[in-house]
Write an enzyme that holds these catalytic residues in place. Structure first.
Site, PDB file in Angstrom:
ATOM      1  N   SER A   1       0.847  -1.187   0.000  1.00 31.15           N
ATOM      2  CA  SER A   1       0.000   0.000   0.000  1.00 31.15           C
ATOM      3  C   SER A   1       0.882   1.236   0.000  1.00 31.15           C
ATOM      4  CB  SER A   1      -0.904   0.016   1.235  1.00 31.15           C
ATOM      5  OG  SER A   1      -1.583   1.257   1.370  1.00 31.15           O
TER       6      SER A   1
ATOM      7  N   TYR B   1      -1.523  -0.116  10.443  1.00 29.88           N
ATOM      8  CA  TYR B   1      -1.643  -0.379   9.011  1.00 29.88           C
ATOM      9  C   TYR B   1      -0.411   0.120   8.259  1.00 29.88           C
ATOM     10  CZ  TYR B   1      -3.746  -0.827   4.388  1.00 29.88           C
ATOM     11  OH  TYR B   1      -4.005  -1.189   3.088  1.00 29.88           O
TER      12      TYR B   1
END
Length: 255
Positions: A135, A148
């Site tokens: 990501s 995250y």
């Protein structure tokens, strides 16, 4: 006929990738925690889908699923470690520590556990692609997304290490860093998401990058430009810029 093993296939990017490759006639081994969405994919593409309901933090279950897939179809051409979860976390809240551990276990350890049963066979065959879904959140830490961002930063470094390790083996390691993709994971974000892309369009771009054997790619490309610029900012500038940035809410984990 290509053979693929995909985790996190019950929704979002994983489901879109499964649909994309099924349309091409591929044989698919699909993993996810939820059984019903996998069964629906199997019904939609009869004879092409093998379902493996499991949690990617369970390395033993993944090894058993991989063994079954290989026994029936042979070594996969492509393994896509896509399973991931996201939730807003704040270290100051003790109750968030369990969520931080769960995110790291799923997003990072789960990727290693996914690849592990396949690397040996691929190395012996001198072919295959290991694809990790990272990501742009792993490029610089985002406030309120400690777990995250950290998990995706770990994934990016892990994939780089693995790529170098397998460089002479014929096995390609591909890092894909999505920006904002329209999935159940992002639908809870209470802030504008620049360059938001539908999951099916993202899956097609991912597949092109995989076919080309790209070692590292950010999709969409506009987010890649933004990420590179953010990486170049001095900490003092980045900190001021991001201090007032909107944050993902603290809530239950999403796959």
């Amino acid at each position: 006929m290509r053979r693929l093993f995909i985790t996190g296939a019950s929704s979002g990017i994983g489901q879109a990738l499964a649909e994309h490759y099924a349309q091409q006639g591929a044989q698919l081994g699909l993993c996810a925690r939820r059984t019903e969405p996998l069964q629906k994919l199997a019904e939609r593409w009869p004879g092409q889908v093998s379902c493996y309901p499991l949690d990617v933090t369970d390395a033993r279950a993944l090894r058993a699923a991989a063994a079954d897939f290989i026994a029936r179809l042979g070594d996969p051409d492509i393994v896509i470690a896509n399973a991931g979860i996201s939730v807003g976390t704040l270290t100051e809240h003790a109750e968030d520590l369990d969520a931080i551990r769960r995110v790291m276990d799923t997003n990072f350890f789960g990727m290693a556990a996914t690849f592990s049963p396949f690397v040996g066979g691929m190395r012996r065959a001198g072919r295959g692609r290991l694809v990790g879904i990272a990501s742009v959140a792993g490029i610089r830490g985002l406030p309120g997304s400690e777990a995250y961002s950290a998990s995706k930063a770990a994934v990016i470094s892990y994939l780089e290490s693995l790529r170098v390790e397998l460089r002479a083996s014929g096995v390609r390691v591909i890092t894909i860093c999505p920006g904002y993709i329209s999935t159940p994971m992002t639908e809870v974000n209470p802030f504008p998401m620049p360059f938001l892309m539908p999951a099916d369009a993202a899956a097609r771009r991912f597949a092109r990058a995989i076919d080309k054997g790209r070692s590292y790619v950010v999709i969409p490309w506009q987010m890649g430009v933004a990420a590179r610029l953010l990486r170049l900012l001095p900490n003092a500038v980045y900190d001021r810029l991001m201090a007032a940035a909107p944050r993902k809410p603290r809530q239950r984990l999403r796959e």
